[in-house]
Design a protein around this motif. Structure first.
Motif, PDB file in Angstrom:
ATOM      1  N   SER A  85       0.821  -1.198   0.000  1.00 41.42           N
ATOM      2  CA  SER A  85       0.000   0.000   0.000  1.00 41.42           C
ATOM      3  C   SER A  85       0.857   1.251   0.000  1.00 41.42           C
ATOM      4  CB  SER A  85      -0.934   0.003   1.219  1.00 41.42           C
ATOM      5  OG  SER A  85      -0.192   0.109   2.411  1.00 41.42           O
ATOM      6  N   VAL A  86       2.038   1.170   0.629  1.00 39.81           N
ATOM      7  CA  VAL A  86       2.955   2.310   0.610  1.00 39.81           C
ATOM      8  C   VAL A  86       3.392   2.604  -0.813  1.00 39.81           C
ATOM      9  CG1 VAL A  86       5.238   3.100   1.313  1.00 39.81           C
ATOM     10  CG2 VAL A  86       3.752   1.989   2.966  1.00 39.81           C
ATOM     11  N   MET A  87       3.649   1.537  -1.570  1.00 41.50           N
ATOM     12  CA  MET A  87       4.108   1.729  -2.933  1.00 41.50           C
ATOM     13  C   MET A  87       2.991   2.217  -3.842  1.00 41.50           C
ATOM     14  SD  MET A  87       7.241   1.313  -2.876  1.00 41.50           S
ATOM     15  CE  MET A  87       7.494   1.405  -4.641  1.00 41.50           C
ATOM     16  N   ASP A  88       1.718   1.925  -3.459  1.00 46.99           N
ATOM     17  CA  ASP A  88       0.607   2.389  -4.279  1.00 46.99           C
ATOM     18  C   ASP A  88       0.465   3.900  -4.206  1.00 46.99           C
ATOM     19  OD1 ASP A  88       0.055  -0.162  -5.052  1.00 46.99           O
ATOM     20  OD2 ASP A  88      -1.475  -0.511  -3.520  1.00 46.99           O
ATOM     21  N   VAL A  89       0.922   4.494  -3.109  1.00 46.07           N
ATOM     22  CA  VAL A  89       0.864   5.937  -2.939  1.00 46.07           C
ATOM     23  C   VAL A  89       2.294   6.469  -2.926  1.00 46.07           C
ATOM     24  CG1 VAL A  89       0.119   7.816  -1.456  1.00 46.07           C
ATOM     25  CG2 VAL A  89      -1.262   5.740  -1.627  1.00 46.07           C
ATOM     26  N   SER A  90       2.599   7.371  -3.821  1.00 45.56           N
ATOM     27  CA  SER A  90       3.963   7.848  -3.928  1.00 45.56           C
ATOM     28  C   SER A  90       4.394   8.551  -2.650  1.00 45.56           C
ATOM     29  CB  SER A  90       4.094   8.813  -5.110  1.00 45.56           C
ATOM     30  OG  SER A  90       5.403   9.339  -5.159  1.00 45.56           O
ATOM     31  N   PRO A  91       5.630   8.318  -2.212  1.00 42.23           N
ATOM     32  CA  PRO A  91       6.136   9.007  -1.021  1.00 42.23           C
ATOM     33  C   PRO A  91       6.393  10.487  -1.277  1.00 42.23           C
ATOM     34  CG  PRO A  91       7.885   7.735  -2.034  1.00 42.23           C
ATOM     35  CD  PRO A  91       6.622   7.368  -2.758  1.00 42.23           C
ATOM     36  N   PHE A  92       6.358  10.901  -2.544  1.00 41.39           N
ATOM     37  CA  PHE A  92       6.568  12.299  -2.886  1.00 41.39           C
ATOM     38  C   PHE A  92       5.211  12.936  -3.175  1.00 41.39           C
ATOM     39  CE2 PHE A  92      10.290   9.856  -4.396  1.00 41.39           C
ATOM     40  CZ  PHE A  92      11.203  10.319  -3.465  1.00 41.39           C
ATOM     41  N   LYS A  93       4.758  13.753  -2.238  1.00 42.83           N
ATOM     42  CA  LYS A  93       3.407  14.298  -2.313  1.00 42.83           C
ATOM     43  C   LYS A  93       3.251  15.260  -3.496  1.00 42.83           C
ATOM     44  CE  LYS A  93       2.684  14.006   2.704  1.00 42.83           C
ATOM     45  NZ  LYS A  93       2.364  14.776   3.932  1.00 42.83           N
ATOM     46  N   PRO A  94       2.057  15.282  -4.105  1.00 43.16           N
ATOM     47  CA  PRO A  94       1.810  16.208  -5.212  1.00 43.16           C
ATOM     48  C   PRO A  94       2.076  17.663  -4.843  1.00 43.16           C
ATOM     49  CG  PRO A  94       0.085  14.561  -5.129  1.00 43.16           C
ATOM     50  CD  PRO A  94       0.929  14.354  -3.889  1.00 43.16           C
ATOM     51  N   SER A  95       1.815  18.028  -3.583  1.00 41.94           N
ATOM     52  CA  SER A  95       2.063  19.408  -3.157  1.00 41.94           C
ATOM     53  C   SER A  95       3.544  19.736  -3.242  1.00 41.94           C
ATOM     54  CB  SER A  95       1.554  19.628  -1.734  1.00 41.94           C
ATOM     55  OG  SER A  95       2.184  18.719  -0.829  1.00 41.94           O
ATOM     56  N   LEU A  96       4.406  18.771  -2.908  1.00 38.75           N
ATOM     57  CA  LEU A  96       5.844  18.974  -3.012  1.00 38.75           C
ATOM     58  C   LEU A  96       6.255  19.059  -4.479  1.00 38.75           C
ATOM     59  CD1 LEU A  96       8.746  19.061  -1.986  1.00 38.75           C
ATOM     60  CD2 LEU A  96       8.697  16.557  -1.814  1.00 38.75           C
ATOM     61  N   VAL A  97       5.678  18.190  -5.307  1.00 36.09           N
ATOM     62  CA  VAL A  97       5.971  18.213  -6.737  1.00 36.09           C
ATOM     63  C   VAL A  97       5.622  19.575  -7.321  1.00 36.09           C
ATOM     64  CG1 VAL A  97       5.347  17.241  -8.982  1.00 36.09           C
ATOM     65  CG2 VAL A  97       5.677  15.727  -7.023  1.00 36.09           C
ATOM     66  N   LYS A  98       4.451  20.082  -6.982  1.00 34.27           N
ATOM     67  CA  LYS A  98       4.030  21.381  -7.511  1.00 34.27           C
ATOM     68  C   LYS A  98       4.946  22.499  -7.018  1.00 34.27           C
ATOM     69  CE  LYS A  98      -0.827  20.366  -8.463  1.00 34.27           C
ATOM     70  NZ  LYS A  98      -2.229  20.816  -8.338  1.00 34.27           N
ATOM     71  N   ALA A  99       5.445  22.389  -5.799  1.00 35.00           N
ATOM     72  CA  ALA A  99       6.369  23.399  -5.274  1.00 35.00           C
ATOM     73  C   ALA A  99       7.652  23.416  -6.092  1.00 35.00           C
ATOM     74  CB  ALA A  99       6.680  23.113  -3.808  1.00 35.00           C
ATOM     75  N   VAL A 100       8.146  22.239  -6.474  1.00 32.04           N
ATOM     76  CA  VAL A 100       9.344  22.171  -7.311  1.00 32.04           C
ATOM     77  C   VAL A 100       9.061  22.788  -8.675  1.00 32.04           C
ATOM     78  CG1 VAL A 100      10.944  20.601  -8.478  1.00 32.04           C
ATOM     79  CG2 VAL A 100      10.242  20.125  -6.125  1.00 32.04           C
ATOM     80  N   PHE A 101       7.911  22.492  -9.245  1.00 34.37           N
ATOM     81  CA  PHE A 101       7.562  23.043 -10.552  1.00 34.37           C
ATOM     82  C   PHE A 101       7.446  24.562 -10.493  1.00 34.37           C
ATOM     83  CE2 PHE A 101       7.037  18.793 -11.771  1.00 34.37           C
ATOM     84  CZ  PHE A 101       6.789  18.704 -13.138  1.00 34.37           C
ATOM     85  N   ARG A 102       6.952  25.085  -9.370  1.00 32.51           N
ATOM     86  CA  ARG A 102       6.834  26.544  -9.242  1.00 32.51           C
ATOM     87  C   ARG A 102       8.202  27.214  -9.237  1.00 32.51           C
ATOM     88  NH1 ARG A 102       2.505  25.342  -5.663  1.00 32.51           N
ATOM     89  NH2 ARG A 102       3.903  25.450  -3.868  1.00 32.51           N
TER      90      ARG A 102
ATOM     91  N   ARG B 111      -3.367  18.149 -11.629  1.00 31.23           N
ATOM     92  CA  ARG B 111      -3.225  17.149 -10.575  1.00 31.23           C
ATOM     93  C   ARG B 111      -2.650  15.848 -11.134  1.00 31.23           C
ATOM     94  NH1 ARG B 111      -8.357  16.225  -6.870  1.00 31.23           N
ATOM     95  NH2 ARG B 111      -7.863  18.415  -6.525  1.00 31.23           N
ATOM     96  N   SER B 112      -3.114  15.450 -12.312  1.00 27.04           N
ATOM     97  CA  SER B 112      -2.605  14.214 -12.899  1.00 27.04           C
ATOM     98  C   SER B 112      -1.127  14.342 -13.256  1.00 27.04           C
ATOM     99  CB  SER B 112      -3.419  13.834 -14.139  1.00 27.04           C
ATOM    100  OG  SER B 112      -3.336  14.842 -15.137  1.00 27.04           O
ATOM    101  N   ALA B 113      -0.702  15.547 -13.650  1.00 28.18           N
ATOM    102  CA  ALA B 113       0.712  15.765 -13.959  1.00 28.18           C
ATOM    103  C   ALA B 113       1.559  15.637 -12.695  1.00 28.18           C
ATOM    104  CB  ALA B 113       0.914  17.140 -14.584  1.00 28.18           C
ATOM    105  N   ALA B 114       1.065  16.175 -11.585  1.00 33.02           N
ATOM    106  CA  ALA B 114       1.802  16.090 -10.320  1.00 33.02           C
ATOM    107  C   ALA B 114       1.939  14.643  -9.872  1.00 33.02           C
ATOM    108  CB  ALA B 114       1.098  16.918  -9.246  1.00 33.02           C
ATOM    109  N   TRP B 115       0.859  13.868  -9.993  1.00 35.70           N
ATOM    110  CA  TRP B 115       0.918  12.457  -9.619  1.00 35.70           C
ATOM    111  C   TRP B 115       1.865  11.701 -10.539  1.00 35.70           C
ATOM    112  CZ3 TRP B 115      -0.124  10.361  -5.255  1.00 35.70           C
ATOM    113  CH2 TRP B 115      -1.149  10.859  -4.434  1.00 35.70           C
ATOM    114  N   ALA B 116       1.843  12.023 -11.833  1.00 34.92           N
ATOM    115  CA  ALA B 116       2.729  11.342 -12.786  1.00 34.92           C
ATOM    116  C   ALA B 116       4.189  11.633 -12.470  1.00 34.92           C
ATOM    117  CB  ALA B 116       2.394  11.771 -14.213  1.00 34.92           C
ATOM    118  N   ALA B 117       4.498  12.897 -12.179  1.00 38.80           N
ATOM    119  CA  ALA B 117       5.883  13.269 -11.855  1.00 38.80           C
ATOM    120  C   ALA B 117       6.337  12.594 -10.566  1.00 38.80           C
ATOM    121  CB  ALA B 117       6.002  14.788 -11.730  1.00 38.80           C
ATOM    122  N   ALA B 118       5.443  12.527  -9.578  1.00 43.08           N
ATOM    123  CA  ALA B 118       5.771  11.851  -8.324  1.00 43.08           C
ATOM    124  C   ALA B 118       6.026  10.371  -8.567  1.00 43.08           C
ATOM    125  CB  ALA B 118       4.637  12.037  -7.316  1.00 43.08           C
ATOM    126  N   SER B 119       5.216   9.766  -9.421  1.00 39.57           N
ATOM    127  CA  SER B 119       5.366   8.346  -9.725  1.00 39.57           C
ATOM    128  C   SER B 119       6.683   8.059 -10.430  1.00 39.57           C
ATOM    129  CB  SER B 119       4.195   7.861 -10.594  1.00 39.57           C
ATOM    130  OG  SER B 119       4.383   6.519 -10.994  1.00 39.57           O
TER     131      SER B 119
END
Length: 259
Positions: free
Chosen positions: A17-34, A43-51
């Protein structure tokens, strides 16, 4: 004496279940993109980048675990990281971090400029401008969670290097995704097939799938999931790692809204 309510038992599939949810949160991904682009990130882009980032780090950790196991060790050390990268060229990602890490300083050796003058080691940046290196500490919690999900532990120096690699890789992914949006697709496209000596050549990605990522539709202000997938083809070689990263990113975003 009052009876305490029974706690729900933690079943074995917790790791899965841990692997089903990325340890890198979408909010963190979006912060890097900013830090890289003013474009909106879906949202789907953030999840894809985290994955994709999770897939890359998982492969690095797996390679390091194998190196440690050969020396009958369970705790990962920087030498295991070097061994993993040395054995698998696909793992040579986030290389901008190499100049900032003592671990990789020995790997890259003495650097010379175009005139043969030795380039001194970089000093810690004091710039207030966010960067992949300055912001690497943001990934520590995710890296530790990923290590736990793999049943691994690592010394602080190893965690630091995984932090840095994740930060630089995701930052580069963000830059490439923004470029894909600006240019309307992948203009510098190519594939490389990697195989170890004596092992069968991995099947190539479907050409139609790659061709679909080479062009894009939609507005020029939003980074979408397919832009992340296209950027992944730029960041990763055309071997098993890229195939797996693309597949897992698609699976991770199947039920994710585009907003």
């Amino acid at each position: 004496m009052t009876t305490q309510p029974a706690r729900p038992e933690r079943s074995g599939p917790e790791t899965a279940s841990v692997m089903d949810v990325s340890p890198f949160k979408p909010s963190l991904v979006k912060a890097v993109f900013r830090d890289v682009t003013p474009m909106h990130v879906s949202r789907s882009a953030a999840w894809a980048a985290a994955s994709v980032t999770r897939t890359v780090l998982t492969e690095i950790i797996d390679g390091a675990r194998r190196a440690a196991a050969e020396e009958a060790r369970k705790k990962l050390i920087p030498r295991d990281l070097l061994s993993a990268i040395d054995r698998n060229i696909e793992l040579q990602v986030g290389d901008k971090w190499y100049d900032h890490s003592p671990t990789f300083r020995g790997l890259t050796g003495v650097l010379y400029d175009a005139e043969g003058v030795i380039v001194p080691s970089r000093k810690r940046s004091r710039s207030r401008k966010p960067s992949a290196v300055v912001g690497a500490h943001r990934f520590e919690a995710g890296v530790k969670k990923l290590l736990r999900s793999q049943g691994a532990t690592a010394v602080p120096a190893m965690v630091r290097d995984l932090d840095g690699i994740a930060s630089v890789f995701l930052t580069d992914l963000a830059r490439d995704a923004a470029m894909v949006v600006r240019e309307g697709g992948v203009k510098r496209f190519g594939t490389v097939t990697l195989a170890m000596s004596g092992e069968p050549t991995p099947p190539p990605l479907l050409e139609d799938s790659l061709r679909a990522l080479s062009t894009r539709s939609g507005d020029g202000r939003t980074i979408g999931r397919d832009d992340i997938l296209a950027a992944t083809t730029i960041q990763l070689f055309g071997g098993n790692l890229r195939q797996r990263a693309l597949t897992e990113a698609r699976e991770a975003t199947q039920n994710t809204s585009a907003g």
